[in-house]
Design an enzyme around this catalytic site. Structure first.
Site, mmCIF file in Angstrom:
data_model
loop_
_atom_site.group_PDB
_atom_site.id
_atom_site.type_symbol
_atom_site.label_atom_id
_atom_site.label_comp_id
_atom_site.label_asym_id
_atom_site.label_seq_id
_atom_site.Cartn_x
_atom_site.Cartn_y
_atom_site.Cartn_z
ATOM 1 N N HIS A 181 78.826 2.800 40.665
ATOM 2 C CA HIS A 181 79.663 3.983 40.351
ATOM 3 C C HIS A 181 80.900 3.764 41.400
ATOM 4 C CE1 HIS A 181 77.390 5.973 36.906
ATOM 5 N NE2 HIS A 181 76.324 5.120 37.565
ATOM 6 N N GLU A 237 85.406 3.944 35.583
ATOM 7 C CA GLU A 237 85.194 3.239 36.911
ATOM 8 C C GLU A 237 84.994 1.847 36.756
ATOM 9 O OE1 GLU A 237 81.452 5.298 38.096
ATOM 10 O OE2 GLU A 237 82.436 7.218 38.118
ATOM 11 N N GLU A 241 77.769 4.280 45.049
ATOM 12 C CA GLU A 241 79.464 4.879 44.776
ATOM 13 C C GLU A 241 80.371 4.214 45.774
ATOM 14 O OE1 GLU A 241 80.027 7.197 42.750
ATOM 15 O OE2 GLU A 241 78.362 8.344 42.528
ATOM 16 N N HIS A 254 80.423 4.567 33.491
ATOM 17 C CA HIS A 254 81.581 5.612 33.225
ATOM 18 C C HIS A 254 82.778 4.783 33.167
ATOM 19 C CE1 HIS A 254 79.274 9.104 35.640
ATOM 20 N NE2 HIS A 254 79.323 8.958 34.330
#
Length: 395
Positions: free
Chosen positions: A306, A165, A365, A162
């Site tokens: 991420h 990110e 994450e 992404h």
């Protein structure tokens, strides 16, 4: 650091002289037969640089070596002079200096161009790594892979699926840099000596899956596609919340793991800064490159970095093997991140990998807050994820 072979030199001697593991010297010089070294051949010593030194009055090699904590022969091999006992004041010597600090930047966010420069720096200082191009983005930017190690176990990690990110790329590059410094210095990383890991595990890293998107977030739209990008962004000049690739497709919704479910329920239904899964699975060059990388290698596990949430996901539709839970519990222990087996999501890279190969896959994450996470979180994120990085290699 480059040196020239002298009569009687050997890789084993360089190992003792510079205190660098023999296998790293061998792997830094793959084109050279260690058993048939010829005088004059150029050899790379990993983890070192040569530093110029201006000779002063009264200097001798012995005095310089004592002051710099260097053996005389370590200096001689860089300065193959006719008479080492007659140093000329004002002349330049080159001294070997061990690299003990990181060379990957952690102060400024970097896009694809700076990443390429950072990778070149690592390759220069640590020539035992390999650097490959696994594909190109929509705009023709290289999607690069770094390989470290030569073991039977194969681990893959990636970052910046992404666009906003991008901090994940910086974290992953710093983890790799720490690992390389640890290997060449025979020094512990988080209390663990890593040289066995080099021989037991091959690590594959794709630090920036979505180079076009990262560049867009950091630098704004390129001239070549400005009109299309501005239309997707509804005329807004701000791209800080953009997650997709340059064509407005969310690359982590691109994989053939119940992609149809995501297509049906995702809003929007057309190119957008985030969440649009595309007209079909694997419609985007970046997603195709990642699939081909996985298909052409027998990776034992994968980790996709991420942001954000300080948690990680490790299951998919019951396809995950029992080993996944063992790894998840260890990742949870060493990081403090929360392990979550299942979420109501499909078509992600991790989902497809688990479904297709029935091997452990993880979406990690990093950090907490609103994307893009600020650089002020970088060192805290790095400290917490170090344990996951190491555990993925040794378990």
């Amino acid at each position: 650091m480059e040196v020239r072979v002298r009569e009687g030199d050997s890789f084993a001697y360089y190992e003792r002289l510079f205190m660098v593991p023999l296998e790293l010297i061998i792997d830094s010089n793959e084109h050279i037969n260690p058993s048939n070294l010829k005088a004059g051949t150029k050899i790379m010593i990993p983890g070192y640089v040569s530093v110029p030194y201006t000779i002063k009055e009264e200097d001798t090699l012995w005095k310089i070596g004592k002051a710099k904590n260097l053996s005389i022969d370590a200096m001689m091999i860089l300065n193959q002079m006719q008479n080492p006992n007659q140093l000329v004041p004002g002349d330049t010597l080159y001294l070997p200096e061990r690299i003990t600090q990181l060379h990957v930047s952690s102060k400024l966010p970097y896009g694809s161009g700076i990443l390429t420069k950072q990778i070149k720096i690592l390759k220069k200082f640590y020539p035992f790594i390999s650097v490959n191009t696994i594909g190109t983005s929509v705009l023709g930017n290289q999607i690069q892979e770094i390989r470290v190690g030569k073991g039977k176990k194969k681990v893959h990690m990636n970052a910046s699926f992404h666009a906003n990110e991008w901090i994940t790329t910086m974290v992953l590059m710093n983890l790799v840099n720490q690992y390389l410094v640890s290997l060449t210095n025979r020094s512990p990383l988080r209390g663990m000596y890593t040289n066995n890991l080099y021989n037991e595990t091959e690590l594959s890293i794709v630090p920036m899956v979505n180079p076009d998107g990262v560049d867009l977030v950091l630098n704004g739209p390129p001239t070549s596609s400005r009109q299309e990008v501005m239309k997707i962004n509804e005329g807004c000049e701000e791209f800080v919340h953009w997650k997709a690739n340059i064509r407005g497709v969310d690359l982590n919704n691109q994989f053939p793991a119940n992609w149809e479910i995501e297509q049906e329920r995702k809003i929007p239904k057309f190119p957008a800064p985030r969440d649009y899964p595309g007209k079909s699975s694997l419609s985007e060059a970046e997603a195709i490159a990642m699939v081909e990388l996985i298909k052409n290698n027998q990776f034992d596990r994968i980790l996709a970095f991420h942001t954000q949430g300080e948690e990680f996901y490790w299951g998919y539709e019951g396809f995950e093997p029992p080993e996944s839970e063992i790894l998840a519990r260890e990742f949870e222990r060493v990081s403090g991140y929360k392990a979550i087996q299942n979420v109501d999501s499909h078509a992600g890279f991790k989902d497809w990998y688990i479904q297709e190969y029935k091997r452990p896959g993880f979406t990690i994450e990093l950090g907490r807050g609103i994307n893009p996470l600020p650089l002020s979180q970088f060192h805290d994120i790095l400290k917490k994820v170090e344990g996951i990085f190491l555990a993925s290699l040794y378990l």
